[in-house]
Scaffold this motif. Sequence first.
Motif, PDB file in Angstrom:
ATOM      1  N   VAL B 131       0.851  -1.187   0.000  1.00 18.82           N
ATOM      2  CA  VAL B 131       0.000   0.000   0.000  1.00 18.82           C
ATOM      3  C   VAL B 131       0.890   1.242   0.000  1.00 18.82           C
ATOM      4  O   VAL B 131       1.746   1.384   0.860  1.00 18.82           O
ATOM      5  CB  VAL B 131      -0.913  -0.005   1.256  1.00 18.82           C
ATOM      6  N   SER B 132       0.709   2.127  -0.984  1.00 19.92           N
ATOM      7  CA  SER B 132       1.496   3.369  -1.038  1.00 19.92           C
ATOM      8  C   SER B 132       1.170   4.219   0.190  1.00 19.92           C
ATOM      9  O   SER B 132       0.124   4.043   0.822  1.00 19.92           O
ATOM     10  CB  SER B 132       1.142   4.200  -2.283  1.00 19.92           C
ATOM     11  N   LYS B 133       2.044   5.178   0.465  1.00 23.25           N
ATOM     12  CA  LYS B 133       1.873   6.026   1.654  1.00 23.25           C
ATOM     13  C   LYS B 133       0.515   6.700   1.689  1.00 23.25           C
ATOM     14  O   LYS B 133      -0.147   6.760   2.700  1.00 23.25           O
ATOM     15  CB  LYS B 133       2.962   7.127   1.659  1.00 23.25           C
ATOM     16  N   ASP B 134       0.112   7.223   0.531  1.00 16.67           N
ATOM     17  CA  ASP B 134      -1.138   7.982   0.472  1.00 16.67           C
ATOM     18  C   ASP B 134      -2.343   7.112   0.131  1.00 16.67           C
ATOM     19  O   ASP B 134      -3.402   7.621  -0.184  1.00 16.67           O
ATOM     20  CB  ASP B 134      -1.011   9.108  -0.582  1.00 16.67           C
ATOM     21  N   ALA B 135      -2.175   5.786   0.220  1.00 18.22           N
ATOM     22  CA  ALA B 135      -3.294   4.888  -0.078  1.00 18.22           C
ATOM     23  C   ALA B 135      -3.655   4.092   1.168  1.00 18.22           C
ATOM     24  O   ALA B 135      -2.933   4.134   2.172  1.00 18.22           O
ATOM     25  CB  ALA B 135      -2.909   3.930  -1.200  1.00 18.22           C
ATOM     26  N   SER B 136      -4.806   3.354   1.098  1.00 21.68           N
ATOM     27  CA  SER B 136      -5.184   2.561   2.270  1.00 21.68           C
ATOM     28  C   SER B 136      -5.923   1.303   1.827  1.00 21.68           C
ATOM     29  O   SER B 136      -6.458   1.217   0.712  1.00 21.68           O
ATOM     30  CB  SER B 136      -6.081   3.379   3.196  1.00 21.68           C
ATOM     31  N   ILE B 149     -14.009  -9.241   2.005  1.00 22.30           N
ATOM     32  CA  ILE B 149     -13.530  -8.475   0.853  1.00 22.30           C
ATOM     33  C   ILE B 149     -12.415  -7.537   1.313  1.00 22.30           C
ATOM     34  O   ILE B 149     -12.189  -7.369   2.518  1.00 22.30           O
ATOM     35  CB  ILE B 149     -14.660  -7.629   0.227  1.00 22.30           C
ATOM     36  N   ILE B 150     -11.721  -6.954   0.334  1.00 26.04           N
ATOM     37  CA  ILE B 150     -10.807  -5.864   0.677  1.00 26.04           C
ATOM     38  C   ILE B 150     -11.356  -4.580   0.058  1.00 26.04           C
ATOM     39  O   ILE B 150     -11.939  -4.595  -1.026  1.00 26.04           O
ATOM     40  CB  ILE B 150      -9.359  -6.115   0.183  1.00 26.04           C
ATOM     41  N   ARG B 151     -11.210  -3.487   0.834  1.00 30.38           N
ATOM     42  CA  ARG B 151     -11.551  -2.149   0.335  1.00 30.38           C
ATOM     43  C   ARG B 151     -10.258  -1.401   0.121  1.00 30.38           C
ATOM     44  O   ARG B 151      -9.353  -1.512   0.940  1.00 30.38           O
ATOM     45  CB  ARG B 151     -12.356  -1.371   1.374  1.00 30.38           C
ATOM     46  N   PHE B 152     -10.173  -0.651  -0.962  1.00 30.71           N
ATOM     47  CA  PHE B 152      -8.930   0.111  -1.196  1.00 30.71           C
ATOM     48  C   PHE B 152      -9.286   1.536  -1.567  1.00 30.71           C
ATOM     49  O   PHE B 152     -10.351   1.813  -2.132  1.00 30.71           O
ATOM     50  CB  PHE B 152      -8.069  -0.544  -2.283  1.00 30.71           C
ATOM     51  N   THR B 153      -8.370   2.449  -1.216  1.00 28.63           N
ATOM     52  CA  THR B 153      -8.501   3.860  -1.586  1.00 28.63           C
ATOM     53  C   THR B 153      -7.110   4.365  -1.928  1.00 28.63           C
ATOM     54  O   THR B 153      -6.152   4.117  -1.189  1.00 28.63           O
ATOM     55  CB  THR B 153      -9.054   4.696  -0.412  1.00 28.63           C
ATOM     56  N   THR B 154      -7.005   5.026  -3.072  1.00 29.50           N
ATOM     57  CA  THR B 154      -5.721   5.651  -3.433  1.00 29.50           C
ATOM     58  C   THR B 154      -6.029   7.085  -3.861  1.00 29.50           C
ATOM     59  O   THR B 154      -7.182   7.428  -4.092  1.00 29.50           O
ATOM     60  CB  THR B 154      -5.025   4.917  -4.604  1.00 29.50           C
ATOM     61  N   THR B 155      -5.016   7.906  -3.981  1.00 26.98           N
ATOM     62  CA  THR B 155      -5.219   9.264  -4.511  1.00 26.98           C
ATOM     63  C   THR B 155      -5.145   9.199  -6.034  1.00 26.98           C
ATOM     64  O   THR B 155      -4.937   8.135  -6.605  1.00 26.98           O
ATOM     65  CB  THR B 155      -4.138  10.240  -4.004  1.00 26.98           C
ATOM     66  N   GLU B 156      -5.293  10.374  -6.632  1.00 24.91           N
ATOM     67  CA  GLU B 156      -5.259  10.388  -8.100  1.00 24.91           C
ATOM     68  C   GLU B 156      -3.834  10.341  -8.644  1.00 24.91           C
ATOM     69  O   GLU B 156      -3.633  10.228  -9.841  1.00 24.91           O
ATOM     70  CB  GLU B 156      -5.992  11.631  -8.627  1.00 24.91           C
ATOM     71  N   HIS B 157      -2.883  10.448  -7.775  1.00 17.17           N
ATOM     72  CA  HIS B 157      -1.488  10.400  -8.222  1.00 17.17           C
ATOM     73  C   HIS B 157      -1.154   9.015  -8.749  1.00 17.17           C
ATOM     74  O   HIS B 157      -1.502   8.018  -8.129  1.00 17.17           O
ATOM     75  CB  HIS B 157      -0.555  10.766  -7.050  1.00 17.17           C
ATOM     76  N   PRO B 158      -0.505   8.925  -9.914  1.00 13.82           N
ATOM     77  CA  PRO B 158      -0.252   7.609 -10.535  1.00 13.82           C
ATOM     78  C   PRO B 158       0.520   6.654  -9.646  1.00 13.82           C
ATOM     79  O   PRO B 158       0.360   5.440  -9.768  1.00 13.82           O
ATOM     80  CB  PRO B 158       0.568   7.946 -11.789  1.00 13.82           C
ATOM     81  N   SER B 159       1.335   7.154  -8.772  1.00 15.13           N
ATOM     82  CA  SER B 159       2.121   6.227  -7.948  1.00 15.13           C
ATOM     83  C   SER B 159       1.341   5.771  -6.715  1.00 15.13           C
ATOM     84  O   SER B 159       1.810   4.946  -5.949  1.00 15.13           O
ATOM     85  CB  SER B 159       3.434   6.895  -7.521  1.00 15.13           C
ATOM     86  N   SER B 160       0.128   6.306  -6.530  1.00 15.91           N
ATOM     87  CA  SER B 160      -0.684   5.911  -5.389  1.00 15.91           C
ATOM     88  C   SER B 160      -1.442   4.646  -5.756  1.00 15.91           C
ATOM     89  O   SER B 160      -2.378   4.680  -6.562  1.00 15.91           O
ATOM     90  CB  SER B 160      -1.647   7.058  -5.040  1.00 15.91           C
ATOM     91  N   GLN B 161      -1.038   3.515  -5.147  1.00 14.82           N
ATOM     92  CA  GLN B 161      -1.589   2.217  -5.561  1.00 14.82           C
ATOM     93  C   GLN B 161      -1.722   1.256  -4.404  1.00 14.82           C
ATOM     94  O   GLN B 161      -1.029   1.372  -3.403  1.00 14.82           O
ATOM     95  CB  GLN B 161      -0.636   1.542  -6.575  1.00 14.82           C
ATOM     96  N   VAL B 162      -2.623   0.303  -4.593  1.00  7.28           N
ATOM     97  CA  VAL B 162      -2.631  -0.893  -3.741  1.00  7.28           C
ATOM     98  C   VAL B 162      -2.309  -2.052  -4.687  1.00  7.28           C
ATOM     99  O   VAL B 162      -3.013  -2.250  -5.666  1.00  7.28           O
ATOM    100  CB  VAL B 162      -4.014  -1.092  -3.084  1.00  7.28           C
ATOM    101  N   TRP B 163      -1.233  -2.751  -4.385  1.00  4.76           N
ATOM    102  CA  TRP B 163      -0.823  -3.763  -5.376  1.00  4.76           C
ATOM    103  C   TRP B 163      -0.123  -4.940  -4.733  1.00  4.76           C
ATOM    104  O   TRP B 163       0.236  -4.896  -3.564  1.00  4.76           O
ATOM    105  CB  TRP B 163       0.047  -3.142  -6.471  1.00  4.76           C
ATOM    106  N   CYS B 164       0.012  -5.981  -5.561  1.00  3.75           N
ATOM    107  CA  CYS B 164       0.778  -7.136  -5.085  1.00  3.75           C
ATOM    108  C   CYS B 164       1.634  -7.656  -6.213  1.00  3.75           C
ATOM    109  O   CYS B 164       1.292  -7.549  -7.390  1.00  3.75           O
ATOM    110  CB  CYS B 164      -0.128  -8.226  -4.532  1.00  3.75           C
ATOM    111  N   LYS B 165       2.755  -8.199  -5.804  1.00  2.00           N
ATOM    112  CA  LYS B 165       3.672  -8.817  -6.745  1.00  2.00           C
ATOM    113  C   LYS B 165       3.255 -10.279  -6.886  1.00  2.00           C
ATOM    114  O   LYS B 165       3.008 -10.952  -5.888  1.00  2.00           O
ATOM    115  CB  LYS B 165       5.087  -8.784  -6.132  1.00  2.00           C
ATOM    116  N   VAL B 166       3.127 -10.705  -8.114  1.00  2.00           N
ATOM    117  CA  VAL B 166       2.898 -12.143  -8.304  1.00  2.00           C
ATOM    118  C   VAL B 166       3.905 -12.611  -9.332  1.00  2.00           C
ATOM    119  O   VAL B 166       4.531 -11.804 -10.009  1.00  2.00           O
ATOM    120  CB  VAL B 166       1.469 -12.454  -8.774  1.00  2.00           C
ATOM    121  N   ASN B 167       4.051 -13.895  -9.459  1.00  2.00           N
ATOM    122  CA  ASN B 167       4.958 -14.413 -10.474  1.00  2.00           C
ATOM    123  C   ASN B 167       4.362 -15.711 -10.998  1.00  2.00           C
ATOM    124  O   ASN B 167       4.724 -16.785 -10.580  1.00  2.00           O
ATOM    125  CB  ASN B 167       6.342 -14.632  -9.867  1.00  2.00           C
TER     126      ASN B 167
END
Lengths: 496, 496
Positions: B131-136, B149-167
Amino acid sequence: MCRRDHDEVYMPFSFIHKYFEVYGKISSSDSTDKFEWSHSYSKVYHPKKKYDPHGTFTTFENYNVEVRDRVKCISGIEGVPVSTQWEPKGFFYPTQIAQFGLAHYSKNLTEPEPRVKVIDDGDKNLENWIVSKDASISREFDTELKSNIIRFTTTEHPSSQVWCKVNISQDFVLSLDVRLKPNSSLTVVLQNKDKKETVYLHYVTSTQLIYTLDEHIYYGIGIEYKWRRLTRDLIIDMQKGWALLDKPKRKSPRNKFRISSIIFSGNGSAANIRVSTSEHMAHFFAAARWLVSTQRARGGWPVKARRRVAARVPDLKAGWHSAMSQGHGISVLARAYHRSKDASYLRAAQRALHLLDVPSTAGGVKAMWMDKYVWYEEYPTKPPLFVLNGFIYTLLGLYDLHVIEGENSISLAKKMFDDGMISLKTLLPIFDTGSGSFYDLRHITLGVSPNLARWDYHATHVNQLYLLAGLDSDPILINTAKRWEGYMQGRRAAHN
Amino acid sequence: MCRRDHDEVYMPFSFIHKYFEVYGKISSSDSTDKFEWSHSYSKVYHPKKKYDPHGTFTTFENYNVEVRDRVKCISGIEGVPVSTQWEPKGFFYPTQIAQFGLAHYSKNLTEPEPRVKVIDDGDKNLENWIVSKDASISREFDTELKSNIIRFTTTEHPSSQVWCKVNISQDFVLSLDVRLKPNSSLTVVLQNKDKKETVYLHYVTSTQLIYTLDEHIYYGIGIEYKWRRLTRDLIIDMQKGWALLDKPKRKSPRNKFRISSIIFSGNGSAANIRVSTSEHMAHFFAAARWLVSTQRARGGWPVKARRRVAARVPDLKAGWHSAMSQGHGISVLARAYHRSKDASYLRAAQRALHLLDVPSTAGGVKAMWMDKYVWYEEYPTKPPLFVLNGFIYTLLGLYDLHVIEGENSISLAKKMFDDGMISLKTLLPIFDTGSGSFYDLRHITLGVSPNLARWDYHATHVNQLYLLAGLDSDPILINTAKRWEGYMQGRRAAHN
């Protein structure tokens, strides 16, 4: 069997030929050899003018019915061909007899005037007959023939003859009026110009069709003492005798033989003796008279031979009728009426219509496609086969009669023609394979493998359609004719 | 071009191949090279058991509808293919959508169990989301989904994300429940394992079907704030994006890419996130739901694209119906009812019957052959075309519904099937060319050149007939199937 050169494989044409049924030959022109490729060996005739029922019948001027192997001989009594196609002992096949008539009618219109050599007409041309000591000859006027005739009498001794020497080559159609007492005969002697070979054609008072003994070939011309007009193609008569003797068929005997003498034996009379290049109208009227005299009450000419048509359908039993016989018969009779104005020909043609309206199941020749479209059956099997070429020939008979009757007549033939044309135009596309045509629709009515038309039948279809396209402007006819002609040149319908 | 050796002419196979449309290759075995020869490149399937409407649909387990070039993409909102076949901007083609459903239904029964990798199910498998600093992010229980479920909130800034690495390599079907506020998105990042190449698949709150910008591919999943189950074949989604970018089609991208991360942006919720080898039933039910939701009052699925079918027939105007759509639709819906027991599928299938009884001239799909035999028209042109394969697929839809309804039901479907089978058995031979089959009967109804079926359609005919021969013992079916299969091996009907 194949050859290989890097990425290319070369296949022998002998294999391609058999596998795909295509034809090819090397032709040399412009100093280079070309390999020419064709799909069909049959010829298409593009009609130059509208079909006329007074004129030639389709392309029948090219037919030579009597030379076919399945013709046993021309009968001495009726002067019509006897078929062995489905019955080795021979039978009168109305379709074949009508085709014989139509071919001669057509040749009469297209061939040059025949040469005629009068042997003895009792008038201007008198032959010096050689009379044995114990024989006699006299000339008199016959009130029945309305012509001068010769009377002859010989003893039973073989050397007792009335005869004349002739030396005619090239032309071989003998005709004469003849009236013979029992055990009398007319003999024509043919000689091979190169080899020492003599053939004796005997026309004898007998009802036996044909028999042979070494170089002697006998045709029965009937036993009743009455005037008969004999018209014999001597070369055909000789060849059919040879066939009976199991001698191999010979190439162009017309060039190798000559008529050397004509001999009368017994008691009888003769008149109007001549030899011609051809006597087409005599042959034509022989066929027409046969049709009138053998027609049955329902207007039919039964075929007195059992006919196996296809697996899975019962054989047609001897006595079956064919719409093609009826149609061809009508085409002969309509022309005979046109040429002679003898109304008995017209009446016979009209009587022949009725059987076309009798269902195959009731001894007639009519089938219905999906209960809706009439089809005149060449072979009236149950279930029906819907043979295409025989149906179209029947339509032409109907057209012929209608036109010969005159445009203003209330014509059953016209109605039957119109109904048939609707059927034809509706069903015609069903016969299209995309690369040829079906001979019949047995695959639909019997559920068996389709019966493709071989190329000569396909060419017949094409010729018939070009002819009909001249009578009916519906584009289905001309378009189908053109497309089907294209198939003969290797074109195929597109696939999706 | 040819070669000559004494009397034999050798022709290059490259010519034979093009001229006769036969195929050949050199095979080496037993130390000799052989040239093998074949007429068709298509496959015939001999059914091992009687066709069962609960099971696979004919041979559709071999179909891959979505990879076809004429499929623009799988829509983000409905999860069904969008066709460009007759309309470059894309349209929903009911036949294609139903085939997509039937292919997945069939694959579900024939393929091995898919591998499933659970990313986050809110229960046993929880992902450590970055979770980016400005996201939740937060987790909660959702009463509608009945799932964590999961709820997510990010700002409009492109680097504001909730993400996971998969392979994840090998498996590429992502599925999840997702609910997005406007301007929110789910992004999946795919990376080429060899080359430094990254592709971003964005699933965005939009009604736009698909758009692209360099390595970014966007699918609109709708704008309404509600739970949606997304099931996306990421490789297909990537390839359709490439096609839109006019990039060349690539071979087996499934082996070269891996899923590297999953990213949420904006405001929303997600649940039950997993990646599988396949999710056939999800795709199947997407098609079934599309059919229920788009069905019109008369039971039809109109095709909203103008269709030029053949020269000489008026185009089908946008909004036309297809018996094949109706039949395939019924096949989908019958199976959806069987699997779900949801009666709305059954009712939709039954409603779909009605249009089969409405003549093409009245907006339906029914044609009559010679006023007598009903035909369900794939393309309801005037005049009718009598397309064979589409008709048989319609019959299968009727059979499917009848069986799924239960043997004892008073079934309109059964009556329509029986009527259609009578038509089929009556008309089937008309499709026989003696060396293949016709695609339709336009040569009969339009009087044009026949439309031969190319080999893959011919193979479809054969497969369909083998299937029907298991349902109906009339020998016409099995005999035709066998004969037509023979044509694919170069056999031809005999000529007379």
